[in-house]
Design a protein around this motif. Structure first.
Motif, PDB file in Angstrom:
ATOM      1  N   ASN A 195       0.851  -1.187   0.000  1.00 42.52           N
ATOM      2  CA  ASN A 195       0.000   0.000   0.000  1.00 42.52           C
ATOM      3  C   ASN A 195       0.889   1.239   0.000  1.00 42.52           C
ATOM      4  O   ASN A 195       2.048   1.186   0.422  1.00 42.52           O
ATOM      5  N   GLN A 215      -4.941  -2.073  -0.390  1.00 39.55           N
ATOM      6  CA  GLN A 215      -5.573  -3.351  -0.723  1.00 39.55           C
ATOM      7  C   GLN A 215      -6.202  -3.960   0.532  1.00 39.55           C
ATOM      8  O   GLN A 215      -5.731  -3.758   1.647  1.00 39.55           O
ATOM      9  N   THR A 271      -9.082  -3.369  -4.210  1.00 39.11           N
ATOM     10  CA  THR A 271      -8.236  -2.185  -4.101  1.00 39.11           C
ATOM     11  C   THR A 271      -9.107  -0.945  -4.008  1.00 39.11           C
ATOM     12  O   THR A 271     -10.099  -0.811  -4.742  1.00 39.11           O
TER      13      THR A 271
END
Length: 813
Positions: free
Chosen positions: A614, A641, A650
């Motif tokens: 991320n 995510q 996502t």
């Protein structure tokens, strides 16, 4: 002789009558009386704002565009006044508003800073260990002051700290209000103190999903499922009759919390710099009560009226004993990986209220109650602590505790279910005499034990046969047992404008938590970097390390309808970092007098349970065309995510904020902000493939200072959302905005006398919740009201009007 000299200094420091204080002069006064140009006035005002004020009028000679002519004109109408010595500094009110800022401090920090505003820290008797506790004062700034005191001796005034090597203007400005050149007062018997009472009332203010009404709705849905027979507990450890009884009891308790008025009474006293004592009784608005305030003690009506009770007593400067505290205390050491007992969660924060402090805050679940001591002897700085108190826990239906919890809406089914005993110590060796000033290493250990063993069992939480397959490795990694222990090591060093800090902690199950950070700074630039790693098995409840997410964020606990008891979703508030590993970079830099990047950061992290990568970026640019006026543009982007049943999803969040704020004549403050945000989701057929949520608002605030002791603050907000709720800072708190609506509030701040201070806020909020898409023209595809098949459901909207009232009175002596 000494008294005559002091009188002479005082007389010489008081400007002749009729002159204006140069540090508080307005732009018009500088132009009209001293004949300065608009540009010269802006340069002078910016310098005063940036440095904290002139120490003497001759400093203007160092500013660009100023010479002997400008100095002569300024001396005719202006002077530098000595600071006032009022009983209640107006800043006591202002410091509370620092809560209302993104990534701002918590109650624990604000509580300490308020005390220091009234009774500042004696700078000549302080070290970097003390100064690093102050708001936005970096370790480099604190060490720069300690180095100056070691090398050149005491300072005669706080302003003489300006310009010392490696102390930034920013650090000095944030330090100056909390320190003074007074001597330590260890023999005074003059009593001083403060009594504060807060009334927090209102109606209809709690309409958001996670509020009281949302929790009641979740309980109603669960009870309806049980009563309709839609849940099958065959083969489950859950007894449906016992579950129904538990949910019904909790619902009745939460119903009793409706319209509950919040109250807080806090008193603190002191004698010089030797003794401190205090007590607190409080109950939050819309909160439950009726639980033991003090474990094992029946306090009668107090148990029914309040939900937090605290008391503390401390002695200071007893030889090597810097302080000894009995009762409630706060303790934050190292990077907060082993011990930080605040219950507040700060996203992306590397600074913290460091050290040992008496505790009269609203912290309940993580309060420490017992005894603690801080020792300072030669290069040794050591802490020892012991605590015995009760803890809330989410309970299995067989009577065993499932997990500890921090619940805003605690019921008797979770309140004070365990007794906890905590014992530990941390010792630091200050190596400033051998290595550069500010260098130190430390080691610590802590043991936590409970009166009953925790039994984490997902079978008591997950609804069987509901179509959702239990998936929560953050929960599954919780250890069973009646205690845990942690060992930690830390280190720090400062080399001029560069600092390096770190801490490594190990739990007795072998899990590791580590955090290291560095900083490089000067007056116009800083760069901060941090790397952290938290193992999945590191479950220390007192860990408050730097992180992006709490442990149960983005887990099943976000969905109350997946849980047997919807109140188990209160685990979402557990303020322990999620198992993650990441690298964080943050900077501020000034390109010119008019262009500044106040804060730019990038965080790249991996969620360890699923190895999801991320990242989050935020950048701000500020344009300052003239001194009183600023424009700031902020952009945020986040890609994150999350695990789902089949494939991970996502979410991409973007947010843009345009802000205009200024300091008009008379020290007013005006702020206008416009925000728009959107979230792009992975399409899901179950929700109509809707992949976009949006929201935004327009807000304005204006504070007018009629006098130094009286001001009026007004604010208003208009917002609209489509799936993406918004958050906004108002006055001293945060508010969540959903649906569409408007809001306005007025706050009055008044120092009524040398002893009495008032803060009063009135608020109205109107929220409109549209319910669209319900009516369908096709008669065969319509929704009908239950029991009335002839009445189709049509689109409608809810209108909720809510009011808030908060009054705070401070009496100081």
């Amino acid at each position: 002789m000494a008294s005559s000299l002091a009188f002479l200094v005082l007389v010489l420091s008081v400007p002749p009558p009729g002159l204006i204080d140069l540090n508080s002069a307005t732009r018009d006064q500088l132009m009209e009386i001293a004949g300065l140009s608009g540009h010269q006035a802006d340069v002078l005002l910016e310098y005063v704002f940036r440095t904290g004020g002139l120490e003497e009028v001759y400093e203007v000679m160092d500013l660009p565009g100023f010479g002997p002519v400008e100095l002569a004109r300024l001396r005719e109408g202006f002077a530098v006044f000595p600071p006032g010595q009022g009983r209640i500094p107006p800043g006591v009110n202002d410091v509370m508003e620092r809560l209302a800022a993104e990534d701002g401090p918590g109650d624990a920090a604000v509580d300490m800073w308020e005390s220091l505003l009234v009774r500042p820290m004696p700078i000549n008797a302080s070290s970097a260990w003390d100064l690093r506790q102050l708001d936005r004062v970096s370790l480099i700034d604190a060490v720069a002051v300690e180095r100056r005191l070691r090398e050149s001796g005491p300072v005669s005034s706080v302003t003489s700290l300006r310009g010392i090597d490696d102390l930034t203007y920013y650090g000095y400005r944030n330090m100056r209000d909390f320190v003074s050149t007074r001597d330590l007062d260890l023999s005074s018997m003059q009593l001083f103190g403060n009594y504060r009472v807060i009334l927090d009332a209102g109606c209809g203010r709690d309409a958001q999903e996670t509020g009281l009404e949302g929790r009641l709705s979740d309980l109603d849905s669960a009870l309806l499922d049980l009563e309709s027979g839609s849940r099958d507990y065959t083969g489950s450890p859950v007894d449906s009759a016992s579950l129904h009884e538990s949910l019904t009891g909790q619902r009745e308790e939460l119903l009793a919390a409706r319209w509950t008025t919040g109250w807080a009474h806090r008193v603190s006293i002191g004698l010089g710099d030797r003794l401190r004592a205090g007590a607190r009784l409080s109950r939050g608005r819309l909160s439950t009560a009726g639980h033991e305030l003090i474990s094992g003690m029946d306090m009668g009506d107090l148990d029914e009226s309040f939900d937090v009770a605290k008391a503390c007593f401390s002695l200071h400067h007893l030889g090597p004993v810097r302080q000894a505290v009995l009762g409630n205390y706060r303790l934050t050491l190292g990077q907060g990986l082993m011990i930080d007992n605040t219950d507040e969660w700060w996203y992306r924060q590397l600074s913290r209220t460091w050290g040992l402090h008496s505790d009269l805050t609203s912290t309940r679940q993580f309060d420490l109650n017992g005894a603690a001591v801080e020792l300072r002897y030669l290069p040794l700085v050591a802490y020892g602590f012991f605590s015995s108190t009760s803890r809330d826990a989410l309970m299995n239906l067989d009577g065993t505790p499932n997990m500890l919890t921090l619940s805003e809406y605690r019921t008797s089914a979770m309140a004070s279910m365990l007794d906890e005993t905590t014992l530990g110590g941390y010792a630091f060796l200050d190596l400033g005499g051998v290595l550069p000033t500010g260098s130190a290493i430390g080691v610590g250990a802590m043991s936590v034990s409970w009166s009953d063993s925790l039994v984490p069992d997902a079978g008591f939480i997950d609804i069987p046969g509901d179509g959702y397959s239990w998936e929560c490795p953050e929960y599954d990694a919780l250890d069973a047992g009646d205690g845990l222990s942690v060992a930690a090591a830390s280190g720090q060093t400062v080399l001029g404008p560069f600092s390096l800090e770190g801490e490594l902690a190990r739990q007795d199950n072998g899990a590791i938590a580590g955090l290291g950070c560095m900083r490089w700074q000067n007056n116009y630039f800083y760069l901060t970097g941090a790397f952290r790693h938290y193992d999945q098995g590191y479950t220390n409840p007192f860990c408050r390390g730097f992180a992006e997410q709490t442990r149960f964020d983005d887990t099943v606990f976000e969905k109350p309808y997946y849980l047997n008891d919807p109140l188990f979703s209160e685990a979402m508030a557990w303020p322990v970092p999620k198992p993650e590993e990441g690298l964080y970079l943050e900077s501020r830099f000034q390109l010119s007098q008019h262009i500044v990047f106040p804060k730019v950061y990038l965080d790249v992290w991996r969620s360890l349970p699923y190895d999801f990568d991320n990242y989050r970026f935020q950048g701000e640019i500020e344009y300052r065309p003239v001194f009183p006026l600023r424009f700031r543009l902020k952009y945020k982007f986040q890609d994150k995510q999350k695990m789902h049943d089949v494939v991970p999803t996502t979410s991409r969040t973007q947010e843009l904020t345009l802000r205009c704020f200024s300091l008009p004549e008379g020290r007013d403050f005006f702020d206008l902000s416009l925000r728009y945000g959107l979230v792009q989701l992975t399409p899901n057929p179950a929700y109509g493939d809707d992949r976009l949520m949006t929201g935004g608002y327009l807000t304005a605030k204006w504070e007018h200072r009629f006098t130094e002791s009286f001001s009026l603050l007004g604010g208003t907000t208009l917002w609209t959302t489509s799936g993406m709720s918004q958050w906004e800072f108002e006055d001293t708190g945060i508010d969540f905005l959903d649906g569409h609506g408007t809001k306005f509030y007025v706050t009055l701040k008044n120092v009524l006398s040398d002893y009495l201070q008032l803060r009063l806020r009135v608020l109205r909020k109107d929220t409109f919740y549209p319910h669209n898409g319900l009516y369908r023209p096709d008669p065969d595809d319509q929704y009908y009201y239950e029991g009335d098949p002839g009445s189709p459901v049509r689109d409608f909207g809810d209108h909720v009007t809510s009011y808030g009232f908060r009054c705070q009175l401070d009496f100081r002596w």
